[in-house]
Design a protein around this motif. Structure first.
Motif, PDB file in Angstrom:
ATOM      1  N   ALA A   1       3.051  16.164  -2.364  1.00  0.00           N
ATOM      2  CA  ALA A   1       3.264  14.761  -1.923  1.00  0.00           C
ATOM      3  C   ALA A   1       2.452  13.724  -2.745  1.00  0.00           C
ATOM      4  N   ARG A   2       3.177  12.632  -3.122  1.00  0.00           N
ATOM      5  CA  ARG A   2       2.561  11.549  -4.004  1.00  0.00           C
ATOM      6  C   ARG A   2       2.144  10.417  -2.939  1.00  0.00           C
ATOM      7  N   ILE A   3       1.012  10.663  -2.375  1.00  0.00           N
ATOM      8  CA  ILE A   3       0.485   9.730  -1.422  1.00  0.00           C
ATOM      9  C   ILE A   3      -1.053   9.331  -1.548  1.00  0.00           C
ATOM     10  N   TRP A   4      -1.318   9.925  -2.931  1.00  0.00           N
ATOM     11  CA  TRP A   4      -2.788   9.279  -3.004  1.00  0.00           C
ATOM     12  C   TRP A   4      -2.875   8.344  -4.446  1.00  0.00           C
ATOM     13  N   ILE A   5      -3.828   7.298  -4.347  1.00  0.00           N
ATOM     14  CA  ILE A   5      -3.922   6.551  -5.496  1.00  0.00           C
ATOM     15  C   ILE A   5      -5.554   6.674  -6.021  1.00  0.00           C
ATOM     16  N   GLY A   6      -6.010   6.691  -7.416  1.00  0.00           N
ATOM     17  CA  GLY A   6      -7.154   6.697  -7.795  1.00  0.00           C
ATOM     18  C   GLY A   6      -7.481   5.490  -8.528  1.00  0.00           C
ATOM     19  N   VAL A   7      -8.914   5.005  -7.941  1.00  0.00           N
ATOM     20  CA  VAL A   7      -9.548   3.934  -8.749  1.00  0.00           C
ATOM     21  C   VAL A   7     -10.806   4.423  -9.308  1.00  0.00           C
ATOM     22  N   GLY A   8     -11.097   4.640 -10.621  1.00  0.00           N
ATOM     23  CA  GLY A   8     -12.158   5.283 -11.266  1.00  0.00           C
ATOM     24  C   GLY A   8     -12.519   6.512 -10.453  1.00  0.00           C
ATOM     25  N   PRO A   9     -13.862   6.646 -10.050  1.00  0.00           N
ATOM     26  CA  PRO A   9     -14.224   7.760  -9.399  1.00  0.00           C
ATOM     27  C   PRO A   9     -13.725   8.100  -8.035  1.00  0.00           C
ATOM     28  N   PHE A  10     -13.082   7.069  -7.232  1.00  0.00           N
ATOM     29  CA  PHE A  10     -12.760   7.041  -6.157  1.00  0.00           C
ATOM     30  C   PHE A  10     -11.225   7.192  -6.105  1.00  0.00           C
ATOM     31  N   ASN A  11     -10.846   8.095  -4.652  1.00  0.00           N
ATOM     32  CA  ASN A  11      -9.515   8.216  -4.424  1.00  0.00           C
ATOM     33  C   ASN A  11      -9.336   8.412  -2.815  1.00  0.00           C
TER      34      ASN A  11
ATOM     35  N   GLN B   1      -5.844   7.831   0.360  1.00  0.00           N
ATOM     36  CA  GLN B   1      -4.694   7.616   0.707  1.00  0.00           C
ATOM     37  C   GLN B   1      -4.345   6.192   1.555  1.00  0.00           C
ATOM     38  N   PRO B   2      -3.785   5.355   0.641  1.00  0.00           N
ATOM     39  CA  PRO B   2      -3.401   3.844   1.329  1.00  0.00           C
ATOM     40  C   PRO B   2      -2.617   4.126   2.775  1.00  0.00           C
ATOM     41  N   GLY B   3      -1.715   5.020   2.698  1.00  0.00           N
ATOM     42  CA  GLY B   3      -1.076   5.281   3.967  1.00  0.00           C
ATOM     43  C   GLY B   3      -1.845   5.151   5.488  1.00  0.00           C
ATOM     44  N   GLU B   4      -3.223   5.425   5.050  1.00  0.00           N
ATOM     45  CA  GLU B   4      -4.053   5.468   6.439  1.00  0.00           C
ATOM     46  C   GLU B   4      -4.250   4.082   6.720  1.00  0.00           C
TER      47      GLU B   4
ATOM     48  N   LEU C   1       0.822  -1.223  -0.004  1.00  0.00           N
ATOM     49  CA  LEU C   1       0.010  -0.059   0.046  1.00  0.00           C
ATOM     50  C   LEU C   1       1.016   1.334  -0.215  1.00  0.00           C
ATOM     51  N   LEU C   2       1.921   1.337   0.754  1.00  0.00           N
ATOM     52  CA  LEU C   2       2.805   2.403   0.768  1.00  0.00           C
ATOM     53  C   LEU C   2       3.458   2.544  -0.694  1.00  0.00           C
ATOM     54  N   ILE C   3       3.882   1.698  -1.282  1.00  0.00           N
ATOM     55  CA  ILE C   3       4.481   1.640  -2.924  1.00  0.00           C
ATOM     56  C   ILE C   3       3.548   2.135  -3.604  1.00  0.00           C
ATOM     57  N   ALA C   4       2.027   1.791  -3.441  1.00  0.00           N
ATOM     58  CA  ALA C   4       1.083   1.911  -4.407  1.00  0.00           C
ATOM     59  C   ALA C   4       1.070   3.205  -5.180  1.00  0.00           C
ATOM     60  N   PRO C   5       1.333   4.401  -4.279  1.00  0.00           N
ATOM     61  CA  PRO C   5       1.234   5.673  -5.037  1.00  0.00           C
ATOM     62  C   PRO C   5       2.230   6.019  -6.192  1.00  0.00           C
ATOM     63  N   MET C   6       3.167   5.238  -6.214  1.00  0.00           N
ATOM     64  CA  MET C   6       4.081   5.289  -6.898  1.00  0.00           C
ATOM     65  C   MET C   6       3.999   4.710  -8.259  1.00  0.00           C
ATOM     66  N   ALA C   7       3.132   3.839  -8.476  1.00  0.00           N
ATOM     67  CA  ALA C   7       2.791   2.989  -9.614  1.00  0.00           C
ATOM     68  C   ALA C   7       2.133   4.004 -10.592  1.00  0.00           C
TER      69      ALA C   7
ATOM     70  N   VAL D   1      -2.402   1.154  10.332  1.00  0.00           N
ATOM     71  CA  VAL D   1      -3.161   0.195  10.994  1.00  0.00           C
ATOM     72  C   VAL D   1      -2.459  -1.244  10.847  1.00  0.00           C
ATOM     73  N   LEU D   2      -2.209  -1.557   9.570  1.00  0.00           N
ATOM     74  CA  LEU D   2      -1.498  -2.787   9.215  1.00  0.00           C
ATOM     75  C   LEU D   2      -0.157  -3.125   9.866  1.00  0.00           C
ATOM     76  N   LEU D   3       0.387  -2.080   9.584  1.00  0.00           N
ATOM     77  CA  LEU D   3       1.870  -2.033  10.506  1.00  0.00           C
ATOM     78  C   LEU D   3       1.798  -2.122  11.769  1.00  0.00           C
ATOM     79  N   VAL D   4       0.887  -1.590  12.486  1.00  0.00           N
ATOM     80  CA  VAL D   4       0.566  -1.804  13.978  1.00  0.00           C
ATOM     81  C   VAL D   4       0.514  -3.422  14.417  1.00  0.00           C
ATOM     82  N   ILE D   5      -0.512  -4.007  13.561  1.00  0.00           N
ATOM     83  CA  ILE D   5      -0.591  -5.369  13.732  1.00  0.00           C
ATOM     84  C   ILE D   5       0.747  -6.314  13.260  1.00  0.00           C
ATOM     85  N   ALA D   6       1.304  -5.885  12.230  1.00  0.00           N
ATOM     86  CA  ALA D   6       2.576  -6.466  11.918  1.00  0.00           C
ATOM     87  C   ALA D   6       3.887  -6.267  13.125  1.00  0.00           C
ATOM     88  N   PHE D   7       3.833  -5.202  13.224  1.00  0.00           N
ATOM     89  CA  PHE D   7       4.911  -4.726  14.480  1.00  0.00           C
ATOM     90  C   PHE D   7       4.622  -5.677  15.768  1.00  0.00           C
TER      91      PHE D   7
END
Length: 488
Positions: free
Chosen positions: A184-194, A196-199, A168-174, A203-209
């Motif tokens: 800041a390049r921190i957004w991704i867009g899928v159709g009409p929706f956009n 921030q995958p970092g949000e 998800l953190l890498i996704a905005p660079m695609a 949460v996933l990083l807390v679970i992983a940590f």
């Protein structure tokens, strides 16, 4: 029967004093039951509803000299969301903390009122969109509580959560997927929706940590060389913190997102210290942070601009786009004009700050509600962090302790970098203020974080199972029974 050893003392250790207490103390420990306090939660929710609806009405009176015509529909929708969330907690998490949900509801209601006030000044409709995002956030809040009946299940997905967070953190660079907003390049867009995958990634990083540190904390807690009364970690154990440091630098360099870079590295360092109780990790982390800061300033122009506009804001007031301090200076003027008690809702001029609804909403709050309002809001956030840490302290499993600590760290660190940036304590970072600022990704993720905290709290406050042996079951010795109760 062999009695398993009780782990040594520390924040993640089982309460070994239980095994040393007499029979009377053990009976008292096993007989203690937390009260559900759902009635208290409902009462506090009514106060939170009054804050949200009252703020909305005060904005209408301050700007248009009349109560908004849609006050009944607005208040009814807010009430339905709050009551729906309360009913879900009452049904599926009856022993959860009774303070978290009302505090969050009050902050969200106040944020909607502030965004509505800025909308009236700018002829925008952000408040209506934010109410839609709040609705989605509450629905996901309920879904999380209903689906996730035991937070310990998440420990099975430690590495899956980590890999998904990195993706998800890498996704905005695609190419074709991510795009840049305000440098800041921190957004991704899928159709009409956009979004921030970092949000979602935080949460996933807390679970992983949490899952990783539960498995490896014993090795990471081993001391290496001693320098000036501090036991530094062993060189062979520096791998995880170096990886997280490089990921944070990558976010800073390639996505130009200083806020997320600080948040992710600080979050890992906090959880690492709590898991190991080794101050040496703080020393190593501070050294890596200082090295990254110096390197960023000298080698990357956008970092240098942030630092220069922070140190000399008035010199860069009329600078070129992307290299000026116009918003920072105007927010400081607004805070100064607000003074101790503020101008009053609808009586200030927060529209002078272009991003008043998102990054600088604390400046709008300070201008219209003054230092008193800012302190009140900070106390509400302090309550969220305190209740989250309380859940961590009473949690009966190590994974829950670390996970609740990490979720508390999300709110604490994010609030520090946002308020610190607006008040010129630290350079601006570009993060949003949870529940207050406009932003669908942040709001939805924050509601899910609260649901996770309530699930951990509910699990910790539930009565212990009855360990009295049945007629066909031979009785265990008292020490084994206590250890079984703690393990469950």
């Amino acid at each position: 029967m062999t009695v398993p050893a009780v782990p040594p003392g520390g924040p993640l250790a089982a309460p070994s004093q239980s095994t040393q207490a007499g029979p009377a103390n053990q009976s008292a420990l096993m007989g203690f039951v937390h009260r559900r306090r759902r009635g208290a939660e409902l009462f506090l929710l009514l106060i939170a509803l009054a804050v949200g609806v009252g703020g909305y009405a005060a904005v209408g009176l301050g700007v248009e000299d009349k109560i908004p015509a849609d006050i009944v529909a607005y208040g009814g929708w807010l009430a339905a969301l709050m009551v729906g969330a309360h009913v879900a907690v009452r049904l599926v998490a009856p022993y959860a903390d009774p303070v978290l949900l009302p505090v969050v509801a009050a902050l969200n209601g106040l944020g909607l009122a502030l965004i509505h006030r800025i909308d009236l000044a700018k002829d925008a409709t952000f408040a209506r969109q934010q109410l839609t995002w709040m609705t989605l956030g509450v629905l996901l809040f309920v879904a999380t509580l209903v689906i996730l009946r035991d937070h310990r299940v998440l420990a099975r997905f430690t590495y899956t959560a980590g890999l998904l967070a990195i993706a998800l953190l890498i996704a905005p660079m695609a190419p074709g997927l991510g795009y840049e907003v305000n440098g800041a390049r921190i957004w991704i867009g899928v159709g009409p929706f956009n979004f921030q995958p970092g949000e979602v990634a935080k949460v996933l990083l807390v679970i992983a940590f949490a899952g990783y540190l539960v498995l490896h904390r014993d090795a990471l807690a081993l001391a290496g060389r001693r320098v000036l009364f501090v036991d530094l970690p062993r060189g062979r154990d520096l791998g995880p913190i170096l990886v997280m440091w490089l990921i944070s630098l990558g976010i800073l360099v390639f996505q130009r997102d200083l806020g997320s870079s600080l948040l992710f590295f600080g979050l890992f360092l906090l959880m690492l210290y709590v898991a190991t109780e080794r101050a040496g990790w703080i020393v190593v982390g501070a050294g890596l942070f200082a090295l990254g800061t110096v390197a960023g300033y000298h080698f990357f122009g956008h970092v240098r601009v942030r630092v220069n506009t922070w140190l000399h804001p008035f010199e860069y007031y009329d600078g070129p786009p992307g290299a000026n301090s116009y918003q920072l200076v105007e927010s400081l003027f607004g805070l100064a004009w607000g003074g101790e008690i503020g101008r009053g809702l609808g009586q200030g001029d927060p529209a002078r700050v272009p991003e008043a609804s998102s990054d600088f909403i604390m400046a709008a709050l300070g201008e219209e509600l003054g230092l008193t309002g800012v302190i009140a809001v900070l106390l509400l956030y302090g309550l969220i962090v305190e209740r989250a840490l309380r859940a961590a302290l009473i949690s009966r499993d190590n994974f829950g302790k670390l996970m609740a600590t990490g979720l508390a760290g999300i709110f604490a660190l994010q609030l520090f970098v946002v308020v610190g940036g607006v008040t010129r304590l630290i350079p601006l970072t570009g993060l949003t203020t949870s529940f207050l600022s406009y932003g669908g990704s942040s709001l939805v993720a924050s509601w899910v974080v609260v649901a996770l905290l309530l699930r951990i709290s509910d699990q910790a406050r539930r009565p212990l199972p009855d360990l009295t042996p049945t007629a066909d079951e031979p009785p265990d010795d008292q020490a084994t029974q206590v250890i079984k109760g703690v393990g469950r």
